[in-house]
Design a protein around this motif. Structure first.
Motif, mmCIF file in Angstrom:
data_model
loop_
_atom_site.group_PDB
_atom_site.id
_atom_site.type_symbol
_atom_site.label_atom_id
_atom_site.label_comp_id
_atom_site.label_asym_id
_atom_site.label_seq_id
_atom_site.Cartn_x
_atom_site.Cartn_y
_atom_site.Cartn_z
ATOM 1 N N LEU A 263 0.836 -1.200 0.000
ATOM 2 C CA LEU A 263 0.000 0.000 0.000
ATOM 3 C C LEU A 263 0.869 1.248 0.000
ATOM 4 O O LEU A 263 0.597 2.205 -0.719
ATOM 5 N N LYS A 264 1.941 1.239 0.796
ATOM 6 C CA LYS A 264 2.839 2.399 0.853
ATOM 7 C C LYS A 264 3.466 2.666 -0.510
ATOM 8 O O LYS A 264 3.536 3.819 -0.953
ATOM 9 N N LYS A 265 3.905 1.618 -1.202
ATOM 10 C CA LYS A 265 4.501 1.793 -2.529
ATOM 11 C C LYS A 265 3.484 2.389 -3.507
ATOM 12 O O LYS A 265 3.805 3.295 -4.277
ATOM 13 N N GLN A 266 2.247 1.888 -3.454
ATOM 14 C CA GLN A 266 1.202 2.423 -4.326
ATOM 15 C C GLN A 266 0.915 3.880 -3.983
ATOM 16 O O GLN A 266 0.774 4.725 -4.878
ATOM 17 N N ASN B 84 5.052 14.496 -2.278
ATOM 18 C CA ASN B 84 5.482 13.279 -1.588
ATOM 19 C C ASN B 84 4.401 12.864 -0.593
ATOM 20 O O ASN B 84 3.408 13.570 -0.407
ATOM 21 N N ALA B 85 4.590 11.712 0.039
ATOM 22 C CA ALA B 85 3.585 11.181 0.961
ATOM 23 C C ALA B 85 3.364 12.123 2.139
ATOM 24 O O ALA B 85 2.231 12.303 2.599
ATOM 25 N N GLN C 227 3.566 10.827 -6.185
ATOM 26 C CA GLN C 227 4.524 11.346 -7.166
ATOM 27 C C GLN C 227 3.802 11.825 -8.414
ATOM 28 O O GLN C 227 4.134 12.871 -8.969
ATOM 29 N N GLU C 228 2.804 11.061 -8.857
ATOM 30 C CA GLU C 228 2.021 11.470 -10.027
ATOM 31 C C GLU C 228 1.322 12.800 -9.775
ATOM 32 O O GLU C 228 1.107 13.578 -10.702
#
Length: 99
Positions: free
Chosen positions: A14-17, A28-29, A23-24
């Motif tokens: 989930l974090k990677k997604q 950032n998160a 980024q898109e």
């Protein structure tokens, strides 16, 4: 304004997604979480609906689910586990999920 650190545990996939999608969006998160927090404070609510897929949870339905789990435990040979055994299994599962 003073800064504070906010740590969140989340599933790795989930974090990677989430990171990729942020980024898109050109952020950032950390920025995305700040946007979310500001929206919650400004609106004084979660800015999207949170709901349960099952709306009619009754005592009868809960008992049926419990009895089904009980029958499954009996079929799997785990119905006679002690509380200590159950806690050991839970701890093992938690350790496995952290690796």
């Amino acid at each position: 304004m003073a800064q504070a650190t906010f740590s969140v545990r989340m599933d790795e996939a989930l974090k990677k997604q989430f990171d990729g999608l942020c980024q898109e969006f050109g952020m950032n998160a950390s920025t995305a979480i700040n946007v979310f927090a500001r929206a919650v404070v400004r609106q004084r609510r979660i800015p999207f609906e949170i709901s349960s897929p099952e709306t009619d949870i009754t005592r009868e339905g809960a008992m049926q689910a419990f009895m089904a789990l009980r029958a499954q435990a009996k079929d799997n040979g785990t119905a006679d586990m002690s509380l200590e055994d159950i806690n050991k299994e839970i701890n093992l599962a938690r350790m496995e999920s952290e690796t």
